[in-house]
Motif scaffolding. Structure first.
Motif, PDB file in Angstrom:
ATOM      1  N   ALA A 172       0.832  -1.208   0.000  1.00  0.00           N
ATOM      2  CA  ALA A 172       0.000   0.000   0.000  1.00  0.00           C
ATOM      3  C   ALA A 172       0.864   1.254   0.000  1.00  0.00           C
ATOM      4  O   ALA A 172       2.008   1.241   0.443  1.00  0.00           O
ATOM      5  CB  ALA A 172      -0.932  -0.008   1.197  1.00  0.00           C
ATOM      6  N   LYS A 173       0.295   2.335  -0.490  1.00  0.00           N
ATOM      7  CA  LYS A 173       1.021   3.597  -0.611  1.00  0.00           C
ATOM      8  C   LYS A 173       0.811   4.502   0.605  1.00  0.00           C
ATOM      9  O   LYS A 173       1.748   4.965   1.194  1.00  0.00           O
ATOM     10  CB  LYS A 173       0.554   4.341  -1.868  1.00  0.00           C
ATOM     11  CG  LYS A 173       1.089   3.777  -3.122  1.00  0.00           C
ATOM     12  CD  LYS A 173       2.409   4.389  -3.404  1.00  0.00           C
ATOM     13  CE  LYS A 173       2.855   3.969  -4.789  1.00  0.00           C
ATOM     14  NZ  LYS A 173       4.129   4.483  -5.114  1.00  0.00           N
ATOM     15  N   ASN A 174      -0.433   4.796   0.941  1.00  0.00           N
ATOM     16  CA  ASN A 174      -0.754   5.786   1.964  1.00  0.00           C
ATOM     17  C   ASN A 174      -0.526   5.194   3.355  1.00  0.00           C
ATOM     18  O   ASN A 174      -1.317   4.410   3.849  1.00  0.00           O
ATOM     19  CB  ASN A 174      -2.207   6.235   1.791  1.00  0.00           C
ATOM     20  CG  ASN A 174      -2.512   7.445   2.635  1.00  0.00           C
ATOM     21  OD1 ASN A 174      -1.761   7.803   3.528  1.00  0.00           O
ATOM     22  ND2 ASN A 174      -3.625   8.070   2.344  1.00  0.00           N
ATOM     23  N   ASN A 175       0.566   5.607   3.993  1.00  0.00           N
ATOM     24  CA  ASN A 175       0.935   5.034   5.279  1.00  0.00           C
ATOM     25  C   ASN A 175      -0.035   5.402   6.397  1.00  0.00           C
ATOM     26  O   ASN A 175      -0.340   4.581   7.251  1.00  0.00           O
ATOM     27  CB  ASN A 175       2.352   5.460   5.669  1.00  0.00           C
ATOM     28  CG  ASN A 175       3.388   4.817   4.778  1.00  0.00           C
ATOM     29  OD1 ASN A 175       3.175   3.745   4.256  1.00  0.00           O
ATOM     30  ND2 ASN A 175       4.505   5.494   4.593  1.00  0.00           N
ATOM     31  N   ARG A 176      -0.524   6.636   6.418  1.00  0.00           N
ATOM     32  CA  ARG A 176      -1.419   7.068   7.490  1.00  0.00           C
ATOM     33  C   ARG A 176      -2.758   6.338   7.398  1.00  0.00           C
ATOM     34  O   ARG A 176      -3.246   5.809   8.389  1.00  0.00           O
ATOM     35  CB  ARG A 176      -1.622   8.573   7.419  1.00  0.00           C
ATOM     36  CG  ARG A 176      -2.487   9.096   8.520  1.00  0.00           C
ATOM     37  CD  ARG A 176      -2.630  10.606   8.413  1.00  0.00           C
ATOM     38  NE  ARG A 176      -3.577  11.081   9.364  1.00  0.00           N
ATOM     39  CZ  ARG A 176      -3.252  11.727  10.463  1.00  0.00           C
ATOM     40  NH1 ARG A 176      -1.996  11.945  10.736  1.00  0.00           N
ATOM     41  NH2 ARG A 176      -4.194  12.151  11.274  1.00  0.00           N
ATOM     42  N   PHE A 177      -3.354   6.293   6.230  1.00  0.00           N
ATOM     43  CA  PHE A 177      -4.624   5.596   6.046  1.00  0.00           C
ATOM     44  C   PHE A 177      -4.465   4.105   6.292  1.00  0.00           C
ATOM     45  O   PHE A 177      -5.319   3.468   6.905  1.00  0.00           O
ATOM     46  CB  PHE A 177      -5.168   5.855   4.639  1.00  0.00           C
ATOM     47  CG  PHE A 177      -6.459   5.133   4.361  1.00  0.00           C
ATOM     48  CD1 PHE A 177      -7.625   5.519   4.986  1.00  0.00           C
ATOM     49  CD2 PHE A 177      -6.481   4.055   3.493  1.00  0.00           C
ATOM     50  CE1 PHE A 177      -8.807   4.847   4.747  1.00  0.00           C
ATOM     51  CE2 PHE A 177      -7.659   3.382   3.243  1.00  0.00           C
ATOM     52  CZ  PHE A 177      -8.830   3.792   3.870  1.00  0.00           C
ATOM     53  N   LYS A 178      -3.361   3.544   5.849  1.00  0.00           N
ATOM     54  CA  LYS A 178      -3.074   2.129   6.030  1.00  0.00           C
ATOM     55  C   LYS A 178      -2.977   1.791   7.513  1.00  0.00           C
ATOM     56  O   LYS A 178      -3.524   0.789   7.973  1.00  0.00           O
ATOM     57  CB  LYS A 178      -1.780   1.791   5.302  1.00  0.00           C
ATOM     58  CG  LYS A 178      -1.238   0.432   5.521  1.00  0.00           C
ATOM     59  CD  LYS A 178       0.028   0.192   4.725  1.00  0.00           C
ATOM     60  CE  LYS A 178       1.026   1.292   4.844  1.00  0.00           C
ATOM     61  NZ  LYS A 178       2.285   1.061   4.145  1.00  0.00           N
ATOM     62  N   GLY A 179      -2.317   2.641   8.285  1.00  0.00           N
ATOM     63  CA  GLY A 179      -2.184   2.413   9.723  1.00  0.00           C
ATOM     64  C   GLY A 179      -3.517   2.477  10.439  1.00  0.00           C
ATOM     65  O   GLY A 179      -3.802   1.638  11.307  1.00  0.00           O
TER      66      GLY A 179
END
Length: 157
Positions: A94-101
């Motif tokens: 995945a690209k978006n680290n904040r949303f992924k977290g």
């Protein structure tokens, strides 16, 4: 699991197909797990309440605590393993680290709290049954969304 650290997953078509196969299998598992809980306990409040708390008018006994504990024991194992596999691959692709977290943390927390709500529903009643249903469906939906995002990132990037 070396591909989780390195970026060789995108360059290896055989590994891509393996991750695709695992993602599809886990999506199938999550859907059938929802169906299994729906048919055995019920995912509507009235049916789940009748299965867990019993119904005197229909002569349905409440679910025994040892049966609930056994179900939670198996469900904790399967939910944590499923979320661990999905989240480890999701972190890698995945690209978006904040949303992924946020997505991963919400899935794990809702899975753990759903088991707690299920166990306490025998003693606390309909409110915790409703909480169990919502949390149970939430972590399943989030896990399915993570699996779909894995498939999307691998093949449509």
């Amino acid at each position: 699991m070396k591909f989780l650290v390195s970026k060789e997953l995108r360059d290896n078509p055989l590994l891509k197909n393996l991750v695709l196969f695992i993602s599809v299998i886990l999506i199938g598992f999550l859907i059938t797990d929802i169906l299994l809980h729906h048919f055995q306990i019920g995912l509507w409040l009235d049916r789940a309440s009748e299965s867990i708390l019993g119904n005197e008018e229909a002569f349905i006994d409440p679910m025994p605590f040892d049966t609930m504990l056994e179900r939670v024991h198996v469900d904790i194992l399967t939910s944590m393993l499923t979320l661990l596999i999905i989240s480890s691959v999701c972190i890698s692709v995945a690209k978006n680290n904040r949303f992924k977290g946020v997505l991963i943390h919400t899935a794990f927390i809702s899975a753990i709290l759903s088991h707690c709500a299920f166990l306490s529903s025998l003693y606390l009643g309909n409110f915790t049954i409703l909480i169990w249903i919502v949390l149970f469906l939430l972590w399943h939906i989030l896990a399915i969304l993570m699996s779909i995002s894995i498939i999307w990132r691998l093949f449509y990037k």
